[in-house]
Design an enzyme around this catalytic site. Sequence first.
Site, PDB file in Angstrom:
ATOM      1  N   GLU A   1       0.821  -1.220   0.000  1.00 21.75           N
ATOM      2  CA  GLU A   1       0.000   0.000   0.000  1.00 21.75           C
ATOM      3  C   GLU A   1       0.857   1.274   0.000  1.00 21.75           C
ATOM      4  O   GLU A   1       0.367   2.350   0.321  1.00 21.75           O
ATOM      5  CB  GLU A   1      -0.957   0.016   1.205  1.00 21.75           C
TER       6      GLU A   1
ATOM      7  N   HIS B   1      -2.925   2.216   8.294  1.00 20.39           N
ATOM      8  CA  HIS B   1      -3.975   1.377   7.690  1.00 20.39           C
ATOM      9  C   HIS B   1      -4.192   0.157   8.571  1.00 20.39           C
ATOM     10  O   HIS B   1      -3.235  -0.572   8.867  1.00 20.39           O
ATOM     11  CB  HIS B   1      -3.559   0.955   6.283  1.00 20.39           C
TER      12      HIS B   1
ATOM     13  N   HIS C   1      -7.107  -3.195   9.697  1.00 16.59           N
ATOM     14  CA  HIS C   1      -8.296  -3.988   9.337  1.00 16.59           C
ATOM     15  C   HIS C   1      -9.225  -4.036  10.553  1.00 16.59           C
ATOM     16  O   HIS C   1      -9.288  -5.040  11.266  1.00 16.59           O
ATOM     17  CB  HIS C   1      -7.870  -5.385   8.886  1.00 16.59           C
TER      18      HIS C   1
ATOM     19  N   GLU D   1     -17.786  11.947  22.415  1.00 14.65           N
ATOM     20  CA  GLU D   1     -16.481  12.537  22.085  1.00 14.65           C
ATOM     21  C   GLU D   1     -16.175  12.503  20.575  1.00 14.65           C
ATOM     22  O   GLU D   1     -15.281  13.207  20.115  1.00 14.65           O
ATOM     23  CB  GLU D   1     -15.364  11.820  22.828  1.00 14.65           C
TER      24      GLU D   1
ATOM     25  N   HIS E   1     -12.856  -3.808   3.755  1.00 13.60           N
ATOM     26  CA  HIS E   1     -11.398  -3.962   3.859  1.00 13.60           C
ATOM     27  C   HIS E   1     -10.839  -3.360   5.163  1.00 13.60           C
ATOM     28  O   HIS E   1     -10.168  -4.059   5.916  1.00 13.60           O
ATOM     29  CB  HIS E   1     -10.727  -3.329   2.629  1.00 13.60           C
TER      30      HIS E   1
HETATM   31  P1  13P Z   1       1.101  -5.505   3.048  1.00 14.02           P
HETATM   32  O1  13P Z   1       1.494  -6.762   3.778  1.00 14.02           O
HETATM   33  O2  13P Z   1       1.688  -5.439   1.656  1.00 14.02           O
HETATM   34  O3  13P Z   1       1.390  -4.267   3.877  1.00 14.02           O
HETATM   35  O4  13P Z   1      -0.473  -5.557   2.806  1.00 14.02           O
HETATM   36  C1  13P Z   1      -1.368  -5.699   3.878  1.00 14.02           C
HETATM   37  C2  13P Z   1      -2.666  -5.006   3.635  1.00 14.02           C
HETATM   38  O5  13P Z   1      -3.369  -4.719   4.567  1.00 14.02           O
HETATM   39  C3  13P Z   1      -3.070  -4.682   2.241  1.00 14.02           C
HETATM   40  O6  13P Z   1      -4.159  -3.829   2.219  1.00 14.02           O
HETATM   41 ZN    ZN Z   2      -5.333  -3.898   4.059  1.00 12.56          ZN
END
Ligand code: 13P
Ligand code: ZN
Length: 276
Positions: A116, A140, A142, A170, A211
């Site tokens: 990413e 980023h 999940h 908040e 995602h």
């Molecule tokens: P990477 O292992 O390449 O960082 O990818 C993980 C991910 O969350 C892709 O969206």
């Molecule tokens: Zn991801």
Amino acid sequence: MSIMDVKFVNGFVRMCNDGWLQGWHERNGGNLSYRIKPEEVEEVRQYFHEPSEWKEIGTSVPDLANEYFMVTGSGKYFRNVILDPEDTSAIIELDDKGENYRVLWGLCNGGRPTSELPSHLMNHEVKKKASNGAHRVIYHAHTTNVIALTFVLPLDDAVFTRELWEMATECPVVFPDGVGVVGWMVPGGRDIAVATSELMKKYDVAIWAHHGMFASGPDFDLTFGLMHTVEKSAEILVKTLSMSPTKLQTITPQNFRDLARDFKVTLPEEFLYEKK
Ligand code: 13P
Ligand code: ZN
């Protein structure tokens, strides 16, 4: 003295572990990047090895030319970052066009920066400009509950912002600009990077449908705290929707206006619409 004694390196590794402990980083899920300050580059320069070959970023970020970043590696597990930062993360330098990068430290057993990287760097470029250089962290994750909500709420910025604001008093103070939503796209490339960085002009948070989430902030505490606040709010919403499809009471648009006045934040009226 080791590179782990350098404050930003320590903060980076700690944040990876904090995210792991939250359950947001199954397998190699998620990635983190930090735009290193010039004086911090000097603190770590002694640890640099021979630079790798220049490699294409996959997009162009001219406003980040010659900048240095600490990033997680592609395919690396957040749960392992604290055990072996030099295997799981890297310090990279961009060229004078902002089109190529090379590795100066880390990824000692091979590999490359996160897939990413285009999204991280395009978000950094947008946020550097929008925050007059203050923002340095792109994260980023999940996040389970936010992902769950992308299956049941319309993929609309105003709907997500308002529903998340209502779940915890908040929230509008922590993310007064709201959150943006990107519909499902193939991850890891330039197209999703362009769509995300477009939203980052307006928001500090972008949700990727089915995602996860991207968050931007000036330091590790504020960026982790932002991700945590949005995800906790999503958890409350998931619990609420699981108990009942309707709310008996909630925080009203006028409540939000009163809150904005006393907490001295500006809440865009576009999110304070009357619900049907
Ligand atoms: P990477 O292992 O390449 O960082 O990818 C993980 C991910 O969350 C892709 O969206
Ligand atoms: Zn991801």
